[in-house]
Design an enzyme around this catalytic site. Structure first.
Site, short mmCIF file in Angstrom:
data_model
loop_
_atom_site.label_atom_id
_atom_site.label_comp_id
_atom_site.label_asym_id
_atom_site.label_seq_id
_atom_site.Cartn_x
_atom_site.Cartn_y
_atom_site.Cartn_z
N HIS A 248 6.62 -0.38 27.18
CA HIS A 248 7.16 0.52 26.94
C HIS A 248 6.99 1.76 26.96
O HIS A 248 5.11 2.33 26.68
CB HIS A 248 8.61 0.69 26.33
CG HIS A 248 8.38 0.65 24.99
ND1 HIS A 248 7.78 -0.28 24.09
CD2 HIS A 248 8.20 1.39 23.93
CE1 HIS A 248 7.46 -0.43 22.53
NE2 HIS A 248 7.81 1.22 22.81
N THR B 224 4.30 5.42 30.98
CA THR B 224 3.50 5.49 32.09
C THR B 224 2.14 4.62 30.72
O THR B 224 1.91 4.33 29.49
CB THR B 224 2.78 6.74 31.84
OG1 THR B 224 3.64 8.02 30.97
CG2 THR B 224 3.83 7.70 33.21
N ARG B 225 1.31 4.38 31.88
CA ARG B 225 0.33 4.29 31.52
C ARG B 225 -1.07 4.43 32.37
O ARG B 225 -1.14 4.75 33.42
CB ARG B 225 0.53 2.22 31.66
CG ARG B 225 0.73 1.42 30.00
CD ARG B 225 0.33 1.86 28.68
NE ARG B 225 1.58 0.53 28.33
CZ ARG B 225 2.24 1.77 27.72
NH1 ARG B 225 2.58 2.24 28.08
NH2 ARG B 225 3.01 0.36 26.70
N LYS C 299 2.84 14.36 27.84
CA LYS C 299 3.04 12.84 27.14
C LYS C 299 1.11 12.29 26.10
O LYS C 299 0.62 12.93 26.88
CB LYS C 299 3.41 11.49 27.50
CG LYS C 299 3.45 9.97 26.58
CD LYS C 299 3.92 9.12 27.19
CE LYS C 299 3.19 8.14 27.01
NZ LYS C 299 3.41 6.86 27.81
N HIS D 78 -5.84 7.12 20.09
CA HIS D 78 -6.28 5.70 20.74
C HIS D 78 -6.34 4.42 19.42
O HIS D 78 -6.35 3.47 19.25
CB HIS D 78 -6.55 5.42 21.91
CG HIS D 78 -7.09 4.14 21.73
ND1 HIS D 78 -6.80 3.45 22.88
CD2 HIS D 78 -8.67 3.85 21.88
CE1 HIS D 78 -7.47 2.03 22.64
NE2 HIS D 78 -8.94 1.88 22.08
N CYS E 47 4.91 1.80 19.70
CA CYS E 47 4.41 0.34 20.11
C CYS E 47 3.27 -0.33 19.68
O CYS E 47 3.10 -0.31 18.54
CB CYS E 47 4.15 0.79 21.41
SG CYS E 47 3.87 0.00 23.17
N LYS F 299 -3.62 -1.73 32.96
CA LYS F 299 -4.00 -1.35 34.31
C LYS F 299 -4.44 -2.95 35.03
O LYS F 299 -4.76 -2.45 36.18
CB LYS F 299 -5.28 -0.36 33.95
CG LYS F 299 -6.85 -0.94 32.90
CD LYS F 299 -7.80 0.57 32.71
CE LYS F 299 -7.15 0.95 32.46
NZ LYS F 299 -7.29 0.81 30.52
C1 LIG Z 1 1.14 3.44 23.09
C2 LIG Z 1 0.57 2.34 23.82
C3 LIG Z 1 -0.23 3.06 25.09
C4 LIG Z 1 -1.03 2.34 25.89
N1 LIG Z 1 -1.88 2.97 26.92
C5 LIG Z 1 -2.03 1.71 27.69
C6 LIG Z 1 -2.95 2.70 29.08
O1 LIG Z 1 -2.96 4.22 29.05
N2 LIG Z 1 -3.60 1.83 29.72
C7 LIG Z 1 -3.40 0.30 29.71
O2 LIG Z 1 -4.65 -0.11 30.47
N3 LIG Z 1 -3.37 0.43 28.60
C8 LIG Z 1 -2.24 0.61 27.57
N4 LIG Z 1 -1.76 -0.07 26.50
C9 LIG Z 1 -1.65 -1.05 26.38
C10 LIG Z 1 -1.24 -1.60 27.05
O3 LIG Z 1 -0.16 -1.70 27.42
C11 LIG Z 1 -1.46 -4.02 26.84
O4 LIG Z 1 -2.61 -3.82 26.33
C12 LIG Z 1 0.05 -4.70 27.38
O5 LIG Z 1 1.33 -3.89 28.11
C13 LIG Z 1 -0.17 -5.72 26.67
O6 LIG Z 1 0.16 -7.03 27.27
P1 LIG Z 1 1.24 -7.92 27.10
O7 LIG Z 1 1.63 -8.95 28.72
O8 LIG Z 1 -0.71 -8.93 26.61
O9 LIG Z 1 2.32 -8.16 25.69
P2 LIG Z 1 4.07 -7.30 26.52
O10 LIG Z 1 3.51 -6.54 27.33
O11 LIG Z 1 4.37 -7.31 25.23
O12 LIG Z 1 4.46 -8.29 26.54
C14 LIG Z 1 4.13 -9.96 25.46
C15 LIG Z 1 5.65 -10.81 25.82
O13 LIG Z 1 5.36 -11.91 25.31
C16 LIG Z 1 6.94 -11.82 24.38
N5 LIG Z 1 7.25 -13.19 23.48
C17 LIG Z 1 6.12 -12.88 22.42
N6 LIG Z 1 6.74 -13.77 21.52
C18 LIG Z 1 7.05 -15.22 22.64
C19 LIG Z 1 7.80 -16.08 21.91
N7 LIG Z 1 7.76 -16.62 20.79
N8 LIG Z 1 8.41 -16.58 23.14
C20 LIG Z 1 9.26 -15.79 24.19
N9 LIG Z 1 8.89 -15.05 24.55
C21 LIG Z 1 7.73 -14.47 23.42
C22 LIG Z 1 7.47 -10.93 24.45
O14 LIG Z 1 8.58 -10.36 24.02
C23 LIG Z 1 7.13 -9.92 25.04
O15 LIG Z 1 7.96 -8.93 26.55
C24 LIG Z 1 -0.94 0.59 25.97
C25 LIG Z 1 -0.24 0.15 25.04
C26 LIG Z 1 0.65 0.78 24.04
C27 LIG Z 1 1.48 0.36 22.89
#
Ligand SMILES: Cc1cc2nc3c(=O)[nH]c(=O)nc-3n(C[C@H](O)[C@H](O)[C@H](O)COP(=O)(O)OP(=O)(O)OC[C@H]3O[C@@H](n4cnc5c(N)ncnc54)[C@H](O)[C@@H]3O)c2cc1C
Length: 377
Positions: free
Chosen positions: A44, A47-48, A262, A266, A311, A344
């Site tokens: 959430h 933006t990224r 914003k 990191h 986050c 990304k």
């Molecule tokens: C503040 C912040 C800034 C960032 N900035 C950048 C950036 O500028 N550029 C960039 O490339 N990346 C950035 N990132 C990193 C990027 O956002 C994350 O690497 C990415 O969102 C991770 O994706 P994910 O699918 O692993 O996790 P998520 O998107 O969190 O998805 C995981 C999902 O699994 C679900 N889940 C978990 N456990 C269970 C369960 N037991 N049963 C069912 N569902 C479950 C959760 O509810 C969630 O929806 C940033 C991250 C943050 C926090």
């Protein structure tokens, strides 16, 4: 009903995987504890940044370029904008790995990059003031992804392809054989031939249900929006940025449609348990002061805090991702440990996971993201 594939976690990586699997004709079910996109995981905050000349190492570049190609395709297929070409300004000391890796990536893959000294940077963006020892690498073709909008766009297409998404369905138990998977939620028992695990900060506990002990550390991160003069900081004339400073690695975004500037940090962050309530922005004394200190020194014309958020990152020891098949089960694909720089790539990760499930192979080398590299840690 039996599915071809169940995806646990319909966030950044999982929703994209759901799209590519359903596009390939797989009967796909996505399960999520919440209702994605949501504000409880890692995706959430509007933006990224997406940058191609990669400070983390040139070995990522082919994967990023594939990701950008897939973001462009997503926009075409949905008619919705998910990418804004703001350009990205990377700032640091010339001899640092951060700057050197960017230059090497740009050279090796012929990526456009304007290298500028601190004076040139100030002349171009008067809202930035840097000490003389810093230089900037400005990448004019990269920019910003709208994170929640990207997830919504993949969701729309996945559902159009016949995928089912069950929100508010937390997975409690997993049982795997080589040709079948059984998943339990609070009120359902579901089965499929194959499984994708993309559970973000909760991946550690889910992977332990699959007999995998992977070193993943969830950490609390903060970011905030500050009032900013549109004449200086509007996204039409101010870039996204990443500054490696002696105080830490800070990143940020121009004011997009009046959002304010914003900014986040990191490096650092407190280790947390994703199942316990996390302190909100401002509940820790240093939350605001840390970001304000950075802005005062380097981007000094910004105004007061508007609001901040928290986050989660999920760190691996080397801050590289895990994208691989389960070492024992060829019908289980895993993507985890995105270490705060994964969004990304999420389009390309979704495609890679789908390929792993369908053929076990990828046309882009993802061996650097192997799960076996942590054996013995
Ligand atoms: C503040 C912040 C800034 C960032 N900035 C950048 C950036 O500028 N550029 C960039 O490339 N990346 C950035 N990132 C990193 C990027 O956002 C994350 O690497 C990415 O969102 C991770 O994706 P994910 O699918 O692993 O996790 P998520 O998107 O969190 O998805 C995981 C999902 O699994 C679900 N889940 C978990 N456990 C269970 C369960 N037991 N049963 C069912 N569902 C479950 C959760 O509810 C969630 O929806 C940033 C991250 C943050 C926090």
């Amino acid at each position: 009903m039996k599915y071809d594939v169940i995806v646990i976690g319909a966030g950044s990586m999982g929703m994209a995987a759901g799209y590519f699997l359903s596009k390939s004709g797989k009967k796909t079910l996505l399960l999520d504890s919440f209702n994605p996109p949501h504000n409880k995981g890692s995706h959430h905050g509007e933006t990224r940044i997406i940058r191609y000349a990669y400070a983390e190492g040139e070995e990522y570049v082919p994967f990023i370029l594939r990701a950008q190609q897939l973001w462009d395709e997503l926009e075409k297929e949905t008619g919705k904008q998910v990418f804004i070409k703001t350009g990205v300004l990377n700032v640091g000391k010339e001899k640092s790995d951060f700057i050197q890796n960017i230059m090497k990536s740009s050279e090796k893959y012929s990526l456009p990059l304007d290298v500028m000294d601190s004076e040139e940077i100030h002349q171009r963006w008067s809202g930035i003031t840097l000490p003389n020892e810093f230089i900037g690498c400005y990448e004019p073709t990269s920019g910003v992804l709208k994170c929640e909008e990207s997830i919504k766009a993949y969701q729309e297409l996945a559902e159009r392809n016949g995928a089912t998404i069950l929100s508010n369905s937390r997975v409690k138990d997993i049982a795997v054989q080589n040709d079948a998977v059984t998943i339990k939620t609070d009120d359902k028992i579901l089965s499929a031939d194959s499984l994708v695990v993309t559970a973000g900060a909760w991946s550690g506990s889910l992977l332990s249900m699959l007999d995998l002990d992977v070193p993943l550390t969830p950490v609390r991160k903060t970011f905030a929006w500050f009032h900013a003069k549109e004449a200086l900081y509007h996204h039409h004339h101010f870039p996204a940025f990443a500054f490696e400073t002696p105080q830490g690695l800070y990143y940020g975004f121009p004011s997009i449609d009046g959002s304010g500037l914003k900014v986040g940090r990191h490096d650092g962050g407190e280790q947390i348990n994703p199942d316990e309530a996390m302190k909100g922005f401002g509940e820790k004394q240093e939350d605001e002061g840390d970001l304000v200190g950075f802005l005062h020194q380097y981007i000094p014309n910004t105004g007061e805090l508007k609001y901040g958020k928290t986050c989660m990152y999920t760190l691996t020891p080397d801050e590289k991702f895990i994208i691989d098949l389960h070492p024992k089960y060829s019908n289980v694909a895993i993507a985890a440990g995105f270490s705060g720089h994964g969004f990304k790539f999420s389009s390309a990760v979704g495609q890679a996971l789908s390929n792993l499930i369908i053929s076990g192979e990828n046309d882009i080398d993802i061996s650097q993201f192997s799960i076996n590299r942590f054996k013995g840690e």
